[in-house]
Every structure is written in C-alpha cells, then in structure tokens.
Design an enzyme around this catalytic site. Structure first.
Site, short mmCIF file in Angstrom:
data_model
loop_
_atom_site.label_atom_id
_atom_site.label_comp_id
_atom_site.label_asym_id
_atom_site.label_seq_id
_atom_site.Cartn_x
_atom_site.Cartn_y
_atom_site.Cartn_z
CB SER A 143 -0.97 -0.03 1.18
OG SER A 143 -2.13 0.72 0.89
CE LYS A 196 -16.90 19.89 13.23
NZ LYS A 196 -15.72 20.29 12.45
#
Length: 338
Positions: A143, A196
């Site tokens: 990765s 949020k």
C-alpha cells in the site's frame, strides 16, 4: 462498596502490578541505538563481504551510499517511524555532495496518504540532484509502502515479499447506537452541520455521508494509480486492473511489472554500488530511526488495552473489533489491512 466492586478493584490492582513488573523486566535487556532526529543520522557502516582493489577505492574515499530504513506504519510518528526524521534525512542526503545515492529498505504495511505522498515527493526532489534511488522490499512493503517505492529508479524484492495492496481506505462507519440503547446507555453529540459528526460510532450514518467519504477515497485512488502508472511505466488502464487492493507475492509482482528484480538485500547493494555507480567498495552508511522503548507509553498502552477489553466484554463484542473502532484514522490511508 459491593462485593463485585471490591473484587474488580483487587483484580485491577493485580493486573497493574503485573504490567509494571513485566515492563520493568523487559526494559532491563533493551539495547538502543544512538540515532537522533537532529544532527548526524549516520550509524554503522554496512560492509559487503568482498575484496576490492584498494587503489580503486581510494578514488572515491569520503563518498558513500545511504542505506535508509523505512519501517513501521507510515504516519507522523510512532515507535518505529518518524516523518520528521525521514524527511530531514532525505533532504540532508540530497544536499550532501559526498552522498552518491540511496538504497531504501522498505518494511511497512503502508499508512496515511498525506505522509506517504510527502515521502514520495521528497524522494522525487532528491533525484533532481542527479542521484539515483533504489528500493529493496522486506517481508511486507504494501500500500503506502508501494506508493513510496514508485519514486525509485528500480524496485527489488526478497523472494518472500508481499507487496501491492494498491487501494485506499478513507473511512470506517461503525454504528453501535442500537447496542448502547439495548444496554441502557444514552449518548448525544451536540453539533452544527448535519455531517459534522459523521462517522462517530454513536451516530447512525446516511447514504450522503457514505458518498462523501467514497468521493475522497476515489480521489486518493486516482492519485495512487497515477503514481504507479508514471513510476512503473504501465498504462493507467492496466494499473487499475491490478489495483483492486489485493497483495501480490514477489513473483506475481515481477510478472506484473510492479517490481524489477527478486534478489537479496546484499546483492541489491552490490549491484547499486558496483554496476549503477561503478564504485566498488564505496562506503554504505545506515540511516535508521531509533526504536525507543518508552516506559510511560508502554504502560499507557497496556492500561488502554485493559480497559478496551473490559469495555468490549461489557458490550458483548470482540476485543479486536473494539480496538479497530478505537484506531479509526482521522484521514484516508494507503494501508494493507489483514
């Protein structure tokens, strides 16, 4: 104070005592290397088991190749990795006229997108000095580790290396609100802006929020595959076929042109110094971040694990799952997840 409460306190005290005892015992035998983030980063010299012509070696006396170790999860800082140290080391090597090149030993499952890209760009900047970079992959270079490796002129790997895992994790939504309600636990997050608090484990998530994080993920994925395509000279369409998040063995990676050669670390160093640089016998200096055995952080980690396991047992979920919930990243990750 109830009987159960007294028993819990006694058990907790015993566990803390055991943790302290084991930690103290383990620290007695720890040996640390003296590498500092500031000042000289050089450690011991790697000596190849070869006899070189002394007169030839004198011609580049004082010059050296840097063997830089990138180990651990790529993030700002942890026990095995330090972003500030790594970036400053690369910059120092670029500006050192005695440094003739860099060979990186890569041993990492990957990590944060931001930090991985910073290192990739730092290596690209290093190469503007005309010096070359090789990467050698250890047991796991996946990765974000592969992302960084794409900055190299060549990528070598051990025959048992696992690499690839070209993909992105941008978020993990875990909704335990129903479970908490079942246990009689009520929570409320006070926030403005409907998204949020998205991703918080006590809030249910919406399809809009999933789409938001997927868009971030896709953008990071496009950047990753573009980096691979450019660095490995593989058509983007072909890269996208390979980049489904899977890991590859060294042999599979070689067949797919993700790496250049399968060989040993020593042979990689020999090839770089003798064939690429044509400087047999040149010094090879090791640059390796100090692995600190911090008593305080070890104790904190042990206590954290204790409470995590206890909370998981009370909620009726596996301790491993609870740890993963607690370790959700604040940002997208190029990381191999087992």
């Amino acid at each position: 104070m109830t009987k159960d409460t007294k028993s819990g306190i006694i058990i907790f005290s015993i566990l803390i005592a055991l943790i302290l005892g084991v930690t103290a015992f383990s620290l007695l035998g720890v040996k640390k290397t003296s590498i500092k983030i500031t000042g000289s980063n050089k450690t011991n010299e790697i000596v190849l088991d070869k006899n070189f012509d002394k007169d030839v070696v004198k011609a580049f006396k004082g010059e050296y190749v840097a063997a830089v170790y990138i180990e651990g999860i790529i993030q700002e800082e942890n026990q095995n990795y330090n972003q500030k140290w790594l970036l400053s080391t690369i910059k120092e090597l670029k500006n050192d006229s005695k440094n003739q090149g860099m060979v990186i030993f890569m041993e990492t499952p990957g990590g944060a997108v931001y930090q991985a890209d910073e290192v990739y760009l730092a290596l690209q900047d290093y190469k503007t000095s005309g010096k070359k970079v090789f990467v050698y992959m250890g047991s796991l270079a996946a990765s974000g580790g592969y992302y960084i490796s794409c900055a190299a002129n060549e990528i070598w790997a051990n025959r048992n290396t696992l690499t690839g895992s070209i993909g992105v994790i941008s978020a993990q939504f875990v909704d335990i609100s129903s479970l908490l309600e079942e246990k009689g636990i009520r929570t409320k997050i006070i926030h403005s802006g409907k998204n949020k608090a998205m991703g918080h484990m006590t809030e249910s998530y919406t399809q809009e929020q999933v789409n938001i994080m997927q868009a971030i993920c896709d953008e990071c994925y496009d950047q990753f595959t573009s980096i691979v395509s450019t660095g490995r000279s593989i058509p983007l369409a072909e890269v996208r076929t390979l980049a489904d998040g899977r890991i590859y063995t060294a042999r599979q990676a070689l067949e797919n042109k993700l790496i250049d050669r399968i060989d040993s670390w020593e042979n990689c160093l020999s090839y770089f110094t003798e064939t690429v640089l044509e400087k047999p016998g040149i010094k090879i200096e090791t640059y390796k971040k100090e692995k600190k055995q911090n008593f305080k952080s070890y104790i904190t980690g042990q206590i954290s694990d204790l409470f995590t396991n206890q909370a998981a047992a009370q909620l009726g979920i596996p301790a491993k799952a609870m740890k993963e919930i607690n370790q959700i990243s604040d940002g997208p990750m190029y990381i191999y997840v087992q």
